[in-house]
Design a protein around this motif. Structure first.
Motif, short mmCIF file in Angstrom:
data_model
loop_
_atom_site.label_atom_id
_atom_site.label_comp_id
_atom_site.label_asym_id
_atom_site.label_seq_id
_atom_site.Cartn_x
_atom_site.Cartn_y
_atom_site.Cartn_z
N VAL A 192 27.67 -9.45 -2.59
CA VAL A 192 27.79 -8.04 -2.99
C VAL A 192 27.26 -7.11 -1.91
CG1 VAL A 192 26.92 -6.29 -4.60
CG2 VAL A 192 27.74 -8.49 -5.47
N ASN A 193 26.08 -7.40 -1.36
CA ASN A 193 25.48 -6.52 -0.36
C ASN A 193 26.31 -6.45 0.93
OD1 ASN A 193 23.26 -5.60 -1.84
ND2 ASN A 193 22.02 -7.38 -1.29
N LYS A 207 14.59 -4.17 13.67
CA LYS A 207 14.15 -5.56 13.81
C LYS A 207 12.67 -5.66 13.49
CE LYS A 207 14.30 -9.48 17.03
NZ LYS A 207 14.65 -9.93 18.39
N MET A 208 12.32 -6.67 12.73
CA MET A 208 10.93 -6.91 12.35
C MET A 208 10.13 -7.37 13.56
SD MET A 208 9.54 -9.56 9.41
CE MET A 208 10.37 -8.69 8.08
N SER A 209 8.88 -6.89 13.66
CA SER A 209 7.96 -7.36 14.70
C SER A 209 6.74 -7.97 14.03
CB SER A 209 7.53 -6.19 15.60
OG SER A 209 6.84 -5.20 14.84
N GLY A 210 5.98 -8.76 14.79
CA GLY A 210 4.82 -9.40 14.19
C GLY A 210 3.71 -9.68 15.18
N VAL A 211 2.50 -9.84 14.66
CA VAL A 211 1.33 -10.20 15.47
C VAL A 211 0.52 -11.24 14.71
CG1 VAL A 211 1.17 -7.97 16.66
CG2 VAL A 211 -0.05 -8.32 14.51
N GLY A 212 -0.32 -11.97 15.43
CA GLY A 212 -1.20 -12.94 14.79
C GLY A 212 -0.60 -14.33 14.74
N ASN A 213 -1.12 -15.14 13.84
CA ASN A 213 -0.72 -16.54 13.70
C ASN A 213 0.79 -16.65 13.48
OD1 ASN A 213 -0.11 -18.98 11.86
ND2 ASN A 213 -2.12 -19.46 12.71
N SER A 242 11.78 -7.12 2.67
CA SER A 242 12.60 -6.51 3.72
C SER A 242 13.06 -7.61 4.67
CB SER A 242 11.80 -5.46 4.50
OG SER A 242 11.61 -4.30 3.73
N PRO A 243 14.32 -7.59 5.10
CA PRO A 243 14.83 -8.66 5.98
C PRO A 243 14.31 -8.52 7.41
CG PRO A 243 16.51 -7.00 5.67
CD PRO A 243 15.37 -6.61 4.76
N GLU A 244 14.35 -9.62 8.16
CA GLU A 244 13.92 -9.58 9.56
C GLU A 244 14.82 -8.65 10.37
OE1 GLU A 244 12.52 -13.26 11.45
OE2 GLU A 244 13.03 -14.26 9.56
N LEU A 245 16.10 -8.62 10.06
CA LEU A 245 17.02 -7.68 10.68
C LEU A 245 17.64 -6.83 9.58
CD1 LEU A 245 18.44 -6.60 13.20
CD2 LEU A 245 20.25 -8.29 12.81
N LEU A 246 17.23 -5.58 9.53
CA LEU A 246 17.71 -4.65 8.52
C LEU A 246 18.85 -3.82 9.10
CD1 LEU A 246 17.39 -3.21 5.74
CD2 LEU A 246 15.72 -1.70 6.86
N GLU A 247 20.02 -3.94 8.51
CA GLU A 247 21.18 -3.19 8.96
C GLU A 247 21.52 -2.12 7.93
OE1 GLU A 247 23.53 -6.40 11.74
OE2 GLU A 247 24.20 -6.17 9.67
N LEU A 248 21.56 -0.87 8.39
CA LEU A 248 21.80 0.25 7.49
C LEU A 248 22.91 1.15 8.01
CD1 LEU A 248 18.12 1.40 6.69
CD2 LEU A 248 19.57 -0.10 5.31
N LYS A 249 23.52 1.85 7.11
CA LYS A 249 24.46 2.92 7.41
C LYS A 249 24.15 4.09 6.49
CE LYS A 249 28.51 0.02 8.56
NZ LYS A 249 29.93 -0.26 8.17
N GLU A 250 24.62 5.27 6.88
CA GLU A 250 24.53 6.38 5.95
C GLU A 250 25.31 6.04 4.68
OE1 GLU A 250 25.39 10.27 7.38
OE2 GLU A 250 24.22 10.04 9.22
N LEU A 266 12.49 -1.29 3.47
CA LEU A 266 13.73 -1.12 2.71
C LEU A 266 14.52 -2.42 2.71
CD1 LEU A 266 15.07 2.32 4.06
CD2 LEU A 266 13.96 1.92 1.84
N ARG A 267 15.40 -2.58 1.76
CA ARG A 267 16.39 -3.64 1.76
C ARG A 267 17.65 -3.08 1.10
NH1 ARG A 267 15.64 -8.71 -0.45
NH2 ARG A 267 17.87 -8.72 -0.92
N LEU A 268 18.78 -3.65 1.44
CA LEU A 268 20.00 -3.25 0.76
C LEU A 268 19.84 -3.56 -0.73
CD1 LEU A 268 22.73 -4.53 3.24
CD2 LEU A 268 21.89 -2.18 2.95
N ALA A 269 20.30 -2.64 -1.55
CA ALA A 269 19.96 -2.77 -2.97
C ALA A 269 21.15 -2.65 -3.90
CB ALA A 269 18.91 -1.72 -3.34
N TRP A 270 22.33 -2.92 -3.38
CA TRP A 270 23.42 -3.04 -4.33
C TRP A 270 23.16 -4.24 -5.24
CZ3 TRP A 270 24.99 -1.75 0.84
CH2 TRP A 270 25.57 -0.48 0.96
N ALA A 271 22.46 -5.27 -4.70
CA ALA A 271 22.18 -6.45 -5.50
C ALA A 271 20.89 -7.12 -5.04
CB ALA A 271 23.34 -7.45 -5.40
N ILE A 272 20.22 -7.82 -5.98
CA ILE A 272 18.99 -8.56 -5.70
C ILE A 272 18.89 -9.67 -6.75
CG2 ILE A 272 17.51 -7.10 -7.16
CD1 ILE A 272 15.30 -7.39 -5.07
N THR A 273 18.19 -10.76 -6.42
CA THR A 273 18.04 -11.84 -7.41
C THR A 273 16.97 -11.48 -8.43
OG1 THR A 273 16.37 -13.02 -6.11
CG2 THR A 273 18.68 -13.64 -5.77
#
Length: 567
Positions: free
Chosen positions: A228-229, A244-250, A263-271, A338-345
């Protein structure tokens, strides 16, 4: 049980099961307690049964905290391996309090394994090695996931639970659902008392009443959600903006946070993309589950600007999810929340409050899925049913039975604490903090969210309660104005009287509520002359239970101020 009473019980240091229906404020209470412990300098370990739940509370999974990892059994060799790991030993020995969130999803054998690890490392025969253990959750939510062929045991069926003998704090106030018909439906599901009328009610939910926003679809299977998404995003015109998600630490902990972060590691959005906020940010005006639509991207930083169901536009800036221990960040990932929200489990929706949802329960396959999905929304106006199987609203009869016992035990605990004096309860609080190596802090503790986990700000509020009283407010009005419980207000007032910070004229707004105050006080005064003022229960019983505890509290305050003279 009220949130304030549950917090009072938690502070005594006893093992506790904090439960209640969705929206009752379990997370709020536990965050208040964690903030209090941190303010007092008491070491608290915050863990959860799943990675998703752990990201919600800024902790780690109980599997990682205890060193159990992916094991589903614990032999002597495994135990020796765990107890020789310096980090595991250090964290278990330091902890004075252990919070385990979403306990419904933790199998009973894992509870037993954590109990054994704590006892062994701390070399103590006490439950969980003498650590105050707090189970948080609702067994009507999703059950534990077990390997094929394994027998599932609920946490309350474990030896560890029996060993801990937790006090039950069953929260009864409701802060999420605003719809009496929806509340009634959810309560019927909890009783396994669903009939044709309930299915008819749900079948009538064919339209979302809100305009201008597309509701989130809840499915029981990941494949439906992803399809769906992806389809919906592809249908939109315009270019894709990527975050794109960034991180620090372990690194391993980063991977765990990224996997379980909503939120996904790669978030793709449009208007015009339909999105959902995945974190709480009260200052900016959104919470985990807030729905919106991308209307633009900030020209300076490129951050998405969303418009919520209320028409409010918010610039969503990157934020962090952390795994912390002793206020030290071990790992952290940063992404736009954020995450795309047309659908979620349904599984990932647990713990969220949704403005609007379209729910497909045609393929519900475990106890609790239907209940979890329906309890995400606040009103029937925000609900549309896409499909329903005949068994979608089933709950385990075993849970219905144990829930009745939990409610009864919670009532007994509340009665016992109601009969206790405030100074007696406070003495228990002080004793636990002292025994845990901390320094007792009185007054209200406010929770502030920073860098993905909770931080503490100390603030005494007795003066604010006094100010509200002097403005002529009643106790319920003060509680509403201060956003605290009525029992907390009474505690503040009694403390102010003991400290001689109030006079008889200050209590007029309270005594004037009783039409026959002088006559009633005269009766109570005579009883207090006879039985004293140290305990409330003897006064209550001596008056044949004619006056409630709050009126007796008020009379006792007047009595103490005037040495028995009528006001």
């Amino acid at each position: 049980m009220t949130q304030d009473r549950a917090l009072e019980i938690l502070k005594t240091g006893g093992n506790v099961f904090l439960t209640g229906e969705p929206g009752a404020g379990k997370t709020y209470v536990i965050n208040q307690y964690i903030a209090y412990l941190e303010a007092c300098g008491v070491k608290v370990a915050v863990a959860a049964s799943t990675g998703i739940a752990a990201t919600h509370i800024g902790g780690m999974t109980i599997h990682a905290w205890s060193g159990i990892g992916a094991r589903d059994q614990l032999n002597e060799y495994d135990l020796e391996q765990i107890t020789t790991k310096e980090k595991i030993v250090k964290r278990v020995k330091k902890a004075q309090v252990l919070v385990i969130d979403e306990i419904s999803m933790l199998d009973g054998k894992l509870v037993d394994m954590v109990n054994i690890v704590c006892k062994t490392i701390r070399q103590s025969s006490e439950p969980f090695g003498g650590i105050q253990t707090i189970f948080v959750g609702d067994f009507f939510q999703l059950p534990p996931v077990t390997r094929q062929g394994d027998m599932m045991r609920y946490a309350f069926e474990s030896r560890g639970w029996e060993d801990a003998r937790p006090l039950i704090c069953y929260l009864t106030d409701q802060y999420r659902q605003e719809d009496e018909m929806l509340l009634s439906l959810l309560q019927s599901i909890r009783k396994n008392d669903v009939d044709d009328e309930h299915f008819t009610l749900l079948s009538e939910q064919t339209e979302i009443a809100y305009e201008g926003i597309e509701p989130t679809k809840l499915y029981t299977h990941n494949a439906d959600v992803d399809s769906v998404n992806a389809t919906k995003l592809g249908e939109l015109g315009g270019s894709v903006t990527r975050f794109k998600m960034s991180g620090v630490g372990n690194k391993i902990m980063q991977q765990g946070l990224a996997k379980n972060c909503l939120s996904p590691e790669l978030l793709e959005l449009k208007e015009e993309a339909m999105v959902m906020c995945t974190k709480n940010n009260f200052e900016e005006g959104y919470v985990n589950g807030t729905l919106g639509r991308v209307v633009n991207f900030d020209g300076e930083d490129g951050n998405p600007i969303i418009e919520t169901t209320e028409g409010k536009q918010i610039t969503i800036k990157p934020t962090s999810w952390s795994m912390a221990e002793d206020n030290k960040v071990l790992a952290e990932v940063t992404q736009v929340p954020l995450r795309l929200a047309w659908a979620i489990t349904v599984h990932k929706s647990q713990g969220m409050s949704l403005d609007a949802a379209e729910i497909d329960l045609s393929r519900a396959f475990v106890y609790g899925q239907g209940y979890v999905a329906l309890s995400r929304v606040r009103t029937l106006a925000g609900l549309k049913m896409l499909g329903m199987s005949p068994t979608a609203l089933r709950v385990d009869p075993k849970i219905v039975s144990i829930d009745a016992r939990f409610r009864d035990e919670s009532g007994q605990a509340e009665d016992a604490f109601t009969e206790m004096e405030e100074d007696e309860i406070e003495s228990m609080h002080k004793a636990f903090v002292k025994a845990s190596g901390g320094e007792y802090v009185s007054g209200e503790i406010k929770v502030q969210e920073k860098k993905g986990y909770e931080r503490v700000q100390k603030e005494s509020t007795f003066a604010l309660t006094k100010e509200a009283l002097l403005e002529g407010n009643t106790v319920p009005q003060i509680a509403k104005k201060r956003k605290i419980g009525e029992s907390t207000v009474w505690t503040h007032l009694e403390k102010l009287v003991v400290d001689q910070d109030l006079t008889d004229s200050d209590l007029v707004s309270l005594t004037s509520q009783y039409k026959n105050w002088s006559d009633e006080y005269e009766v109570l005064q005579a009883v207090m002359d006879e039985v004293g003022t140290e305990k409330l229960k003897p006064i209550f019983e001596a008056t044949n239970e004619e006056y409630d505890y709050n009126q007796i509290r008020l009379a006792r305050m007047v009595y103490r101020l005037h040495n028995g003279k009528i006001v």
